[in-house]
Design a protein around this motif. Structure first.
Motif, mmCIF file in Angstrom:
data_model
loop_
_atom_site.group_PDB
_atom_site.id
_atom_site.type_symbol
_atom_site.label_atom_id
_atom_site.label_comp_id
_atom_site.label_asym_id
_atom_site.label_seq_id
_atom_site.Cartn_x
_atom_site.Cartn_y
_atom_site.Cartn_z
ATOM 1 N N ARG A 86 59.741 75.171 153.125
ATOM 2 C CA ARG A 86 60.352 75.148 154.373
ATOM 3 C C ARG A 86 59.890 74.175 155.356
ATOM 4 O O ARG A 86 60.421 73.475 155.817
ATOM 5 N N VAL A 87 58.661 74.306 155.503
ATOM 6 C CA VAL A 87 57.908 73.494 156.394
ATOM 7 C C VAL A 87 57.772 71.990 156.068
ATOM 8 O O VAL A 87 58.166 71.048 156.833
ATOM 9 N N SER A 88 57.823 71.689 154.673
ATOM 10 C CA SER A 88 57.744 70.483 154.082
ATOM 11 C C SER A 88 59.197 69.820 154.608
ATOM 12 O O SER A 88 59.370 68.629 154.791
ATOM 13 N N LYS A 89 60.082 70.529 154.155
ATOM 14 C CA LYS A 89 61.725 70.006 154.683
ATOM 15 C C LYS A 89 61.950 69.898 156.131
ATOM 16 O O LYS A 89 62.731 68.839 156.581
ATOM 17 N N GLU A 90 61.290 70.801 156.991
ATOM 18 C CA GLU A 90 61.380 70.603 158.138
ATOM 19 C C GLU A 90 60.666 69.046 158.776
ATOM 20 O O GLU A 90 61.158 68.270 159.680
ATOM 21 N N PHE A 91 59.524 68.741 158.118
ATOM 22 C CA PHE A 91 58.878 67.582 158.593
ATOM 23 C C PHE A 91 59.337 66.287 157.712
ATOM 24 O O PHE A 91 59.130 65.175 158.236
ATOM 25 N N MET A 92 60.104 66.404 156.724
ATOM 26 C CA MET A 92 60.588 65.546 155.795
ATOM 27 C C MET A 92 61.083 64.231 156.518
ATOM 28 O O MET A 92 61.141 63.190 156.636
ATOM 29 N N PRO A 93 62.364 64.557 157.431
ATOM 30 C CA PRO A 93 62.966 63.658 158.224
ATOM 31 C C PRO A 93 62.172 62.724 159.064
ATOM 32 O O PRO A 93 62.426 61.430 159.163
ATOM 33 N N MET A 94 61.203 63.458 159.590
ATOM 34 C CA MET A 94 60.191 62.654 160.432
ATOM 35 C C MET A 94 59.324 61.655 159.633
ATOM 36 O O MET A 94 58.887 60.559 160.130
ATOM 37 N N PHE A 95 59.047 62.024 158.479
ATOM 38 C CA PHE A 95 58.255 61.352 157.499
ATOM 39 C C PHE A 95 58.530 60.081 157.229
ATOM 40 O O PHE A 95 58.212 58.973 157.082
ATOM 41 N N PHE A 96 60.196 59.999 157.034
ATOM 42 C CA PHE A 96 60.600 58.917 156.610
ATOM 43 C C PHE A 96 61.622 58.178 157.704
ATOM 44 O O PHE A 96 62.672 57.221 157.359
ATOM 45 N N GLU A 97 61.349 58.539 158.822
ATOM 46 C CA GLU A 97 62.212 58.021 160.033
ATOM 47 C C GLU A 97 61.742 56.374 160.261
ATOM 48 O O GLU A 97 60.484 55.993 160.240
ATOM 49 N N ASN A 98 62.708 55.558 160.582
ATOM 50 C CA ASN A 98 62.642 54.097 160.600
ATOM 51 C C ASN A 98 62.079 53.437 159.657
ATOM 52 O O ASN A 98 61.718 52.489 159.695
ATOM 53 N N ILE A 99 61.806 53.929 158.346
ATOM 54 C CA ILE A 99 61.353 53.118 157.354
ATOM 55 C C ILE A 99 62.395 52.252 156.788
ATOM 56 O O ILE A 99 63.469 52.427 156.683
ATOM 57 N N ASP A 100 61.586 50.988 156.627
ATOM 58 C CA ASP A 100 62.399 49.848 156.086
ATOM 59 C C ASP A 100 62.583 49.955 154.490
ATOM 60 O O ASP A 100 61.494 49.314 153.994
ATOM 61 N N TYR A 101 63.606 50.378 153.832
ATOM 62 C CA TYR A 101 63.582 50.421 152.553
ATOM 63 C C TYR A 101 63.835 48.939 151.757
ATOM 64 O O TYR A 101 63.824 48.957 150.579
ATOM 65 N N SER A 102 64.177 48.114 152.579
ATOM 66 C CA SER A 102 64.493 46.755 152.192
ATOM 67 C C SER A 102 63.264 46.141 151.387
ATOM 68 O O SER A 102 63.240 45.005 150.855
ATOM 69 N N ARG A 103 61.880 46.621 151.992
ATOM 70 C CA ARG A 103 60.687 46.072 151.541
ATOM 71 C C ARG A 103 60.443 46.402 150.034
ATOM 72 O O ARG A 103 59.476 45.618 149.498
ATOM 73 N N PHE A 104 61.195 47.203 149.429
ATOM 74 C CA PHE A 104 60.923 47.400 148.076
ATOM 75 C C PHE A 104 61.531 46.138 147.191
ATOM 76 O O PHE A 104 62.261 45.454 147.736
#
Length: 218
Positions: A131-149
């Motif tokens: 539950r804690v992981s799910k709460e933090f997950m959106p912040m973890f991936f915020e503003n990430i540029d997936y085009s870099r893959f």
């Protein structure tokens, strides 16, 4: 449910909480002694169970308290505005290690809870962590540029690989340092260097070559 305890003065609460954290961290749930807890906290057993219904209830309260403490500590370290997923992962890893250094008994308690609690309790503890992981997950991936893959790398699958790896790495450290938590904290620089090396390996396999030379903050 815990109003009688919550209404205590902060200094008295802190003494009881610290006594419980130390006992459960050192002994695990089964071997933890409420007699040692009340002795260290300088309270009677009747008072302890006036605050908490039983040992199991006390244990889960302590787990929740420690989770909340770690979450509050995490929020003290604002993440940078990086768009690079590997920089973000590395950043979060550094924060986790800093918190571990500041709260070694909480880290030891988490490790002991996952490793040796009764199976029915362990599954409930894992759900709390999820539950804690799910709460933090959106912040973890915020503003990430997936085009870099790389063009031939599916970002969704790449993220899954990264998260699976981090989970496996966490389990490795749990196993390697069980009962040697102080050694883990003393090896901060070694663990951090190893962590960063793993991130570079993953990055090398998922990013095009021209991205490897980019500064880490980009």
């Amino acid at each position: 449910m815990y109003d009688n305890f919550e209404n205590l003065k902060d200094d008295k609460k802190r003494i009881i909480l610290n006594a419980c954290i130390h006992e459960f961290a050192d002994k695990g749930f089964d071997q933890a002694s409420t007699n040692r807890i009340i002795k260290e906290a300088a309270i009677s057993k009747g008072i302890l169970f006036h605050y908490f219904k039983n040992k199991r209830s006390l244990f889960f309260y302590i787990i929740d308290y420690c989770i909340e403490t770690v979450m509050d500590e995490f929020k003290k370290y604002p993440l940078t505005e990086t768009k690079d997923i590997f920089q973000r992962v590395s950043e979060v890893g550094v924060i986790k290690l800093k918190i571990a250094q500041e709260h070694p008994y909480i880290v030891k308690l988490f490790m002991e809870a996952l490793a040796s609690s009764p199976q029915d309790m362990r599954s409930e503890i894992e759900m709390k962590y999820i539950r804690v992981s799910k709460e933090f997950m959106p912040m973890f991936f915020e503003n990430i540029d997936y085009s870099r893959f790389r063009n031939d790398v599916d970002p969704t699958k790449a993220i899954q690989v990264i998260m699976l790896f981090l989970g496996a790495l966490g389990e490795k450290y749990l196993k390697d340092y069980k009962g040697k938590e102080r050694e883990m904290l003393d090896n901060y620089d070694k663990i951090l260097a190893e962590y960063m090396e793993y991130m570079e390996i993953l990055k090398y396999g998922m990013y095009p070559q021209n991205y490897h030379a980019l500064p880490a903050s980009n």
